[in-house]
Design an enzyme around this catalytic site. Structure first.
Site, short mmCIF file in Angstrom:
data_model
loop_
_atom_site.label_atom_id
_atom_site.label_comp_id
_atom_site.label_asym_id
_atom_site.label_seq_id
_atom_site.Cartn_x
_atom_site.Cartn_y
_atom_site.Cartn_z
N LYS A 87 -17.90 -29.71 72.73
CA LYS A 87 -16.48 -28.96 72.98
C LYS A 87 -16.68 -27.81 73.64
CE LYS A 87 -12.91 -28.74 69.26
NZ LYS A 87 -12.65 -28.65 67.69
O1 G3P Z 1 -9.23 -28.68 66.14
C1 G3P Z 1 -8.77 -27.46 66.19
C2 G3P Z 1 -8.29 -27.06 64.86
O2 G3P Z 1 -9.25 -27.06 63.85
C3 G3P Z 1 -7.54 -25.91 64.65
O3 G3P Z 1 -6.83 -25.99 63.49
O4 G3P Z 1 -5.23 -25.39 61.67
O5 G3P Z 1 -7.17 -23.61 62.78
O6 G3P Z 1 -4.89 -24.10 64.02
P1 G3P Z 1 -5.91 -24.66 63.08
#
Ligand code: G3P
Length: 217
Positions: A87
């Site tokens: 990633k």
């Molecule tokens: O895969 C990316 C994700 O983990 C981000 O999620 O909830 O931190 O915006 P969030």
């Protein structure tokens, strides 16, 4: 549409995997920190455990930001298990690294994508997955699902094979809307996935069927 779980929590990964519908896992440095993984050896072992648990792609994120360092880190991550996908953040050196990985047969996921222009660059660089963060876009009063639809349209017109991996999912409705908008993959925490099961009429209907079944048993 593939279902990935967005967590480094082994219990949650096992629970989703046991449903039989899990196609992969995504992690990020924040999710690794959340489950208390510290140090290079622990990080490596944790990715290996996840990759051995789930039969599918497992995204492991680099924390370098300079081209050669991203490449070296990505090569190490890729060596942990054949299902590890590197990633890489949407930055200038990240684009260069995505192209390098693509030319050298290492699968990638371009992360921290918030616009169609960034998604175009990720596809041009040969990323296998592009990760628009739809929840964070919604948080900023833009429309994350609309971005998924826009990218899906562009990729279809151009014939690009990069898979759209809708990330930063916050609700079960997000998953439904991403399916409608043409996402190839959603990556979600466990709760929105389990939320797809829920409907009050299912509960009421099942209770009635079970109570009526007692009369003829
Ligand atoms: O895969 C990316 C994700 O983990 C981000 O999620 O909830 O931190 O915006 P969030």
């Amino acid at each position: 549409m593939k279902f990935f779980i967005d967590t480094a929590d082994l219990a949650q990964i096992k629970e989703a995997n046991d449903l039989g519908i899990l196609d992969g896992v995504t992690t990020n440095p924040s999710l690794m920190a959340k489950v208390g993984i510290k140090g290079e050896e622990a990080v490596t072992n944790h990715y290996k455990t996840i990759a051995e648990l789930v039969d599918g792609d497992v995204s492991a994120e680099v924390v370098s930001t300079e081209f050669s360092a991203i490449v070296e880190e990505g090569k190490k991550l890729h060596a942990i298990h054949p299902n590890i996908v590197v990633k890489v953040p949407m930055i200038k050196d990240g684009i260069k690294a995505l192209k390098w990985f693509s030319d050298n047969g290492i699968k990638t996921n371009c992360t921290l994508v918030f616009s169609a222009g960034q998604a175009i660059l990720a596809a041009k660089a040969g990323a296998n997955y592009v990760s628009p963060f739809i929840g964070r876009i919604d948080d900023a009063s833009w429309d994350g699902v609309e971005l998924i639809a826009q990218i899906a349209n562009i990729y279809a017109i151009q014939g690009w094979e990069t898979e759209i991996l809708a990330a930063s999912i916050r609700s079960s409705l997000h998953i439904v809307k991403c399916a409608e908008a043409g996402a190839d993959v959603i990556t979600s925490p466990l709760e929105p996935i389990l939320g797809l099961l829920k409907h009050p009429l299912t509960d009421i209907g099942l209770a009635k069927f079970l109570s009526d079944a007692k009369t003829f048993k």
